[in-house]
Write an enzyme that holds these catalytic residues in place. Structure first.
Site, PDB file in Angstrom:
ATOM      1  N   CYS A  82       1.226  -1.097  -0.397  1.00 16.67           N
ATOM      2  CA  CYS A  82      -0.050  -0.321  -0.426  1.00 16.67           C
ATOM      3  C   CYS A  82       0.776   1.284  -0.271  1.00 16.67           C
ATOM      4  O   CYS A  82       1.603   1.914  -0.637  1.00 16.67           O
ATOM      5  CB  CYS A  82      -0.910  -0.232   1.212  1.00 16.67           C
ATOM      6  N   HIS A 180      -3.095  -5.197   1.268  1.00 25.24           N
ATOM      7  CA  HIS A 180      -2.600  -5.464   2.961  1.00 25.24           C
ATOM      8  C   HIS A 180      -2.380  -7.058   2.650  1.00 25.24           C
ATOM      9  O   HIS A 180      -3.129  -7.379   3.134  1.00 25.24           O
ATOM     10  CB  HIS A 180      -3.358  -5.041   3.525  1.00 25.24           C
ATOM     11  N   GLU A 182      -0.338  -8.664   4.860  1.00 29.31           N
ATOM     12  CA  GLU A 182      -0.331  -9.117   6.632  1.00 29.31           C
ATOM     13  C   GLU A 182      -1.541  -8.634   7.172  1.00 29.31           C
ATOM     14  O   GLU A 182      -1.664  -9.795   8.419  1.00 29.31           O
ATOM     15  CB  GLU A 182       0.345  -7.796   6.787  1.00 29.31           C
TER      16      GLU A 182
END
Length: 200
Positions: A82, A180, A182
């Site tokens: 991002c 994202h 994660e």
């Protein structure tokens, strides 16, 4: 080839803990990077999501900006998510006046391309080399408007108004996603990066 790489996570701003958690779950020594001496310990670096304008200003304040540029130019593997994608891009559209990036990826990114926070979304996308789609979470995300000749597109938006927009790229030791990875339990993209680091 690096057997067990030490991977730093840029920790002046952004979703740092989530990246540290995924890397730890993969058995990778990972630590926060806020100062040049911590960067010196890195075999590779993750630049997390956050606010790209704040990230570059803080990197300047903490005297980390130029060392980051030097390490990336010197071939250190890096992975941006991002805002991290914006930080690694050579060119930026819709940035603030004077906004700086670390560079390294021969791409043009558009900041906040998908809209504001309320227009955040998620969905399944195909990722190059993966047999199953990745569930991608987009939060005030950029997209890639232009690729340089040496850059590989790893994922695009499959449908809707943004269909075909590039949201993951790789160029040599550098990679970036608009979304994202994660977030959630799918560690394949981090594993992809760790493998890249081991091969560098």
């Amino acid at each position: 080839m690096v057997a067990s790489p030490s991977i730093g996570v840029f920790a002046l701003q952004g979703d740092v803990r989530e990246h540290l958690r995924v890397l730890a779950d993969l058995g990778v020594p990972a630590f926060t990077v806020r100062r040049p001496e911590e960067l010196d310990r890195c075999d590779a670096l993750v630049l997390p999501g956050g606010e790209s304008t704040t990230m570059y200003k803080l990197a300047r304040s903490f005297e980390l900006f130029e060392p980051l540029v030097d390490r990336i130019r010197g071939g250190m593997p890096a992975f941006g998510t991002c805002a991290g994608m914006i930080m690694l891009a050579d060119r930026i559209k819709d940035g603030i006046v004077g906004q700086e990036t670390l560079g390294g990826l021969d791409i043009t990114v558009r900041r906040n391309a998908f809209g504001r926070q309320v227009e955040s979304f998620e969905g399944d996308i195909a990722f190059d080399g993966f047999s199953e789609p990745v569930h991608a979470v987009f939060i005030r995300a950029p997209w890639v408007e232009q690729l340089g000749s040496g850059v590989q597109a790893l994922a695009t938006i499959p449908s809707g108004e943004a269909a075909g927009r590039i949201v993951a790229v790789r160029q040599g030791n550098l990679m970036a996603t608009s979304f994202h990875p994660e977030v959630g339990s799918d560690d394949r993209i981090h594993r992809y990066f760790v493998d890249l680091v081991k091969q560098s």
